[in-house]
Design a protein around this motif. Sequence first.
Motif, short mmCIF file in Angstrom:
data_model
loop_
_atom_site.label_atom_id
_atom_site.label_comp_id
_atom_site.label_asym_id
_atom_site.label_seq_id
_atom_site.Cartn_x
_atom_site.Cartn_y
_atom_site.Cartn_z
N TRP A 1 13.86 4.37 6.86
CA TRP A 1 12.41 4.51 6.66
C TRP A 1 12.04 4.22 5.21
O TRP A 1 11.07 3.53 4.94
N GLY A 2 12.81 4.75 4.28
CA GLY A 2 12.50 4.53 2.87
C GLY A 2 12.69 3.09 2.44
O GLY A 2 11.84 2.52 1.75
N VAL A 3 13.80 2.49 2.83
CA VAL A 3 14.08 1.11 2.44
C VAL A 3 13.05 0.16 3.04
O VAL A 3 12.60 -0.79 2.40
N ASN A 4 12.63 0.42 4.28
CA ASN A 4 11.65 -0.43 4.96
C ASN A 4 10.21 -0.01 4.69
O ASN A 4 9.29 -0.59 5.27
N ARG A 5 10.02 1.00 3.85
CA ARG A 5 8.70 1.51 3.51
C ARG A 5 7.91 1.89 4.76
O ARG A 5 6.76 1.49 4.94
N LEU A 6 8.55 2.65 5.63
CA LEU A 6 7.91 3.09 6.87
C LEU A 6 7.46 4.53 6.74
O LEU A 6 8.03 5.27 5.96
N PRO A 7 6.53 5.02 7.48
CA PRO A 7 5.68 4.25 8.38
C PRO A 7 4.62 3.50 7.60
O PRO A 7 4.06 4.00 6.64
N GLN A 8 4.35 2.29 8.02
CA GLN A 8 3.31 1.46 7.41
C GLN A 8 2.22 1.30 8.46
O GLN A 8 2.38 0.55 9.42
N TRP A 9 1.14 2.03 8.30
CA TRP A 9 0.11 2.09 9.33
C TRP A 9 -0.75 0.83 9.38
O TRP A 9 -1.36 0.54 10.40
N TYR A 10 -0.81 0.09 8.27
CA TYR A 10 -1.65 -1.10 8.24
C TYR A 10 -0.99 -2.16 7.38
O TYR A 10 -0.39 -1.86 6.36
N HIS A 11 -1.15 -3.40 7.80
CA HIS A 11 -0.67 -4.54 7.02
C HIS A 11 -1.70 -5.65 7.18
O HIS A 11 -2.29 -5.81 8.25
N SER A 12 -1.92 -6.42 6.16
CA SER A 12 -2.95 -7.45 6.20
C SER A 12 -2.69 -8.54 7.23
O SER A 12 -3.62 -9.21 7.67
N VAL A 13 -1.44 -8.73 7.66
CA VAL A 13 -1.20 -9.75 8.69
C VAL A 13 -1.84 -9.34 10.02
O VAL A 13 -2.08 -10.20 10.87
#
Length: 179
Positions: A120-132
């Motif tokens: 989770w930390g390495v992948n920067r999760l949870p990521q609730w929003y991304h511009s793509v």
Amino acid sequence: MTTKSPYFGALAEFDSAAAIFHACEKVRDKGFRKWDAHTPFPVHGLDRAMGLGSSKVPWIVLVLALLGGTGGFALQAWTSTEGYAMVISNKPLLSWQAFMPVTFELSVLLGAFGAVFGMWGVNRLPQWYHSVFRSQRFAKVTDDKFFISIESADPKFNPEATQAFLREIGATHVELLEH
């Protein structure tokens, strides 16, 4: 960049795993640093094509597993020799063989926590929003399309030049994404 770009970056669509694999190699060779590939299924070797290094997660798992095992053993050793020292059935106070199940289980438990939370930390999760997610076409990434996104924070990013480069390497559709 001295001014903040109005764009998040560029999003390029590809039709096949082979196409995105070769495109990732070209993006890597061009020198882009802040970019990612999005695929509907794992593409073997894509991490090497992107120039990614090895993951830090195994090291996190190892450290936490060793801490769990060491902590479990140390607690049992202290408890049986100092905290509650009692000779039972003429066994030695430090009967390390009896400590192995707990030591092993704590190693596994903390190693598993390290795997989950390290990932989770390495992948920067949870990521609730991304511009793509602003792109209507990006919804196809869960079905049959492959995408490369290059962020405007990349020093080599230029809206027009980046779009032209992505078309040149085989993208079937390229769009600029706003923040």
